[in-house]
Scaffold this active site. Structure first.
Site, PDB file in Angstrom:
ATOM      1  N   GLY A 110     -21.973  14.439 -24.339  1.00 41.51           N
ATOM      2  CA  GLY A 110     -22.672  15.559 -23.880  1.00 41.51           C
ATOM      3  C   GLY A 110     -23.100  16.228 -25.224  1.00 41.51           C
ATOM      4  O   GLY A 110     -23.671  17.450 -24.661  1.00 41.51           O
TER       5      GLY A 110
ATOM      6  N   HIS B 284     -26.635   5.313 -19.813  1.00 41.00           N
ATOM      7  CA  HIS B 284     -25.190   5.068 -20.611  1.00 41.00           C
ATOM      8  C   HIS B 284     -24.987   3.510 -20.307  1.00 41.00           C
ATOM      9  O   HIS B 284     -24.967   2.970 -19.058  1.00 41.00           O
ATOM     10  CB  HIS B 284     -23.774   5.786 -19.827  1.00 41.00           C
ATOM     11  CG  HIS B 284     -24.095   7.279 -20.126  1.00 41.00           C
ATOM     12  ND1 HIS B 284     -24.490   8.201 -19.385  1.00 41.00           N
ATOM     13  CD2 HIS B 284     -23.978   7.999 -21.182  1.00 41.00           C
ATOM     14  CE1 HIS B 284     -24.651   9.385 -19.691  1.00 41.00           C
ATOM     15  NE2 HIS B 284     -24.170   9.367 -20.846  1.00 41.00           N
TER      16      HIS B 284
ATOM     17  N   ASP C 120     -26.011   5.037 -14.424  1.00 44.26           N
ATOM     18  CA  ASP C 120     -27.424   5.887 -14.526  1.00 44.26           C
ATOM     19  C   ASP C 120     -28.333   5.170 -15.539  1.00 44.26           C
ATOM     20  O   ASP C 120     -27.866   4.126 -16.138  1.00 44.26           O
ATOM     21  CB  ASP C 120     -27.158   7.234 -15.033  1.00 44.26           C
ATOM     22  CG  ASP C 120     -26.251   7.351 -16.283  1.00 44.26           C
ATOM     23  OD1 ASP C 120     -26.392   6.652 -17.292  1.00 44.26           O
ATOM     24  OD2 ASP C 120     -25.263   8.129 -16.426  1.00 44.26           O
TER      25      ASP C 120
ATOM     26  N   ASN D 276     -29.406  14.535 -25.622  1.00 46.28           N
ATOM     27  CA  ASN D 276     -29.071  15.875 -24.799  1.00 46.28           C
ATOM     28  C   ASN D 276     -29.962  17.329 -25.565  1.00 46.28           C
ATOM     29  O   ASN D 276     -29.398  18.317 -25.677  1.00 46.28           O
ATOM     30  CB  ASN D 276     -27.746  16.088 -25.056  1.00 46.28           C
ATOM     31  CG  ASN D 276     -26.724  14.967 -24.378  1.00 46.28           C
ATOM     32  OD1 ASN D 276     -27.105  14.715 -23.021  1.00 46.28           O
ATOM     33  ND2 ASN D 276     -25.667  14.557 -25.122  1.00 46.28           N
TER      34      ASN D 276
ATOM     35  N   SER E  43     -22.904  10.567 -26.200  1.00 51.66           N
ATOM     36  CA  SER E  43     -21.902   9.580 -25.378  1.00 51.66           C
ATOM     37  C   SER E  43     -22.512   8.057 -25.555  1.00 51.66           C
ATOM     38  O   SER E  43     -21.633   7.332 -25.276  1.00 51.66           O
ATOM     39  CB  SER E  43     -21.941  10.000 -23.864  1.00 51.66           C
ATOM     40  OG  SER E  43     -23.479   9.983 -23.590  1.00 51.66           O
TER      41      SER E  43
END
Ligand SMILES: *[C@@H]1O[C@H](CO)[C@@H](O)[C@H](O)[C@H]1NC(C)=O
Length: 262
Positions: free
Chosen positions: A63, A222, A219, A95, A32
């Site tokens: 993701g 991002h 967050d 991730n 992402s």
């Protein structure tokens, strides 16, 4: 190496050089932090296209890890689009942590050929590789298709600073892991861009208060569109500082990005 495979590799290289001016495009694999978004966050692949004169095909997907991008066939889809002379930017790491026993995207811990065998929720048995193995496979696939692999380290989180907020913290293990994946194929044309390090330089230049949470609306991972632009420019800066061939394919806006190499 057998002579026949040397000859094959040489003719592939010649074909790549001959085809490069017409066919070259940039394919991007990642998560992402690179992917196009239509929300209040943006991935860096989107503004990056403004700086490159080659067509940019951003196939990053939110993701995903190196493992899940591979397992779900997203990587194979990318490979099917490689034409000789194309560049492929590979950047994962957000991730990929945690344990394969509890996460269907976590890589096996380590940097070698270790594996873990797990059973997924749907009953599928999966042999989980290390992050380095997945990225080495990606590099091998790009080379086999006549493409040029560019392995990039993951981006820093917005809040990854020292206590005094003067320096961005050192990257996690996925930074050196990405370096190994490229490093094992340097002689075949793979390169490593330390995107983490170049973004750190850019963030430190801006200062903590202008970075976090200023560029991170949701967050610590991002970026806003403005933040994505900082991250994209940092990648271009990395290409320039490395003297990478891609630095020969910049738009006027890309050329105008200041080169800051220390
Ligand atoms: C090749 O990969 C291994 C990990 O699998 C790593 O330890 C080694 O440093 C890498 N070599 C280079 C030159 O990057």
């Amino acid at each position: 190496m057998k002579v026949s495979s040397v000859v094959l590799k040489m003719s592939a290289a010649v074909a790549a050089i001959a085809a490069a001016p017409a066919a070259a495009k940039i394919l991007m694999a990642g998560d992402s932090t690179m992917a196009q978004s239509s929300t209040n966050i943006q991935g860096w692949g989107t503004p990056f296209a403004n700086y490159m004169s080659l067509t940019v095909v951003n196939l990053a997907r939110g993701g995903r890890s190196a493992r899940s991008y591979t397992r779900e066939g997203l990587w194979d889809t990318l490979v099917s689009q490689i034409e000789p002379g194309d560049y492929v930017i590979i950047e994962f790491g957000h991730n990929d942590g945690s344990s394969p026993a509890s996460s269907d995207r976590a890589a096996t811990f380590g940097s070698g050929t270790e594996t873990t065998t797990v059973t997924l929720a749907d009953g599928t048995v999966e042999v989980v590789q290390t992050f380095v193995t997945y990225e080495k496979w990606m590099v091998q696939d790009v080379l086999a298709a006549g493409g040029i692999p560019v392995v990039s380290s993951t981006t820093p989180n917005g809040d990854a600073w020292n206590d005094a907020h003067t320096e961005v913290s050192e990257g996690n293990r996925f930074v050196p892991y990405s370096m190994y994946a490229a490093g094992n194929y340097t002689s075949q044309g793979a390169t490593w861009i330390d995107h983490y390090g170049w973004v750190a330089v850019a963030y430190e230049d801006l200062g903590y208060d202008n970075v976090y949470p200023a560029l991170f609306p949701n967050d610590h991972t991002h970026t806003s569109p403005e933040g994505a632009d900082v991250v994209a420019k940092a990648f271009v800066n990395g290409l320039k500082c490395k003297g990478h061939a891609l630095a020969n394919y910049l738009t006027a806006a890309g050329t105008a990005i200041p080169k800051v190499c220390s």
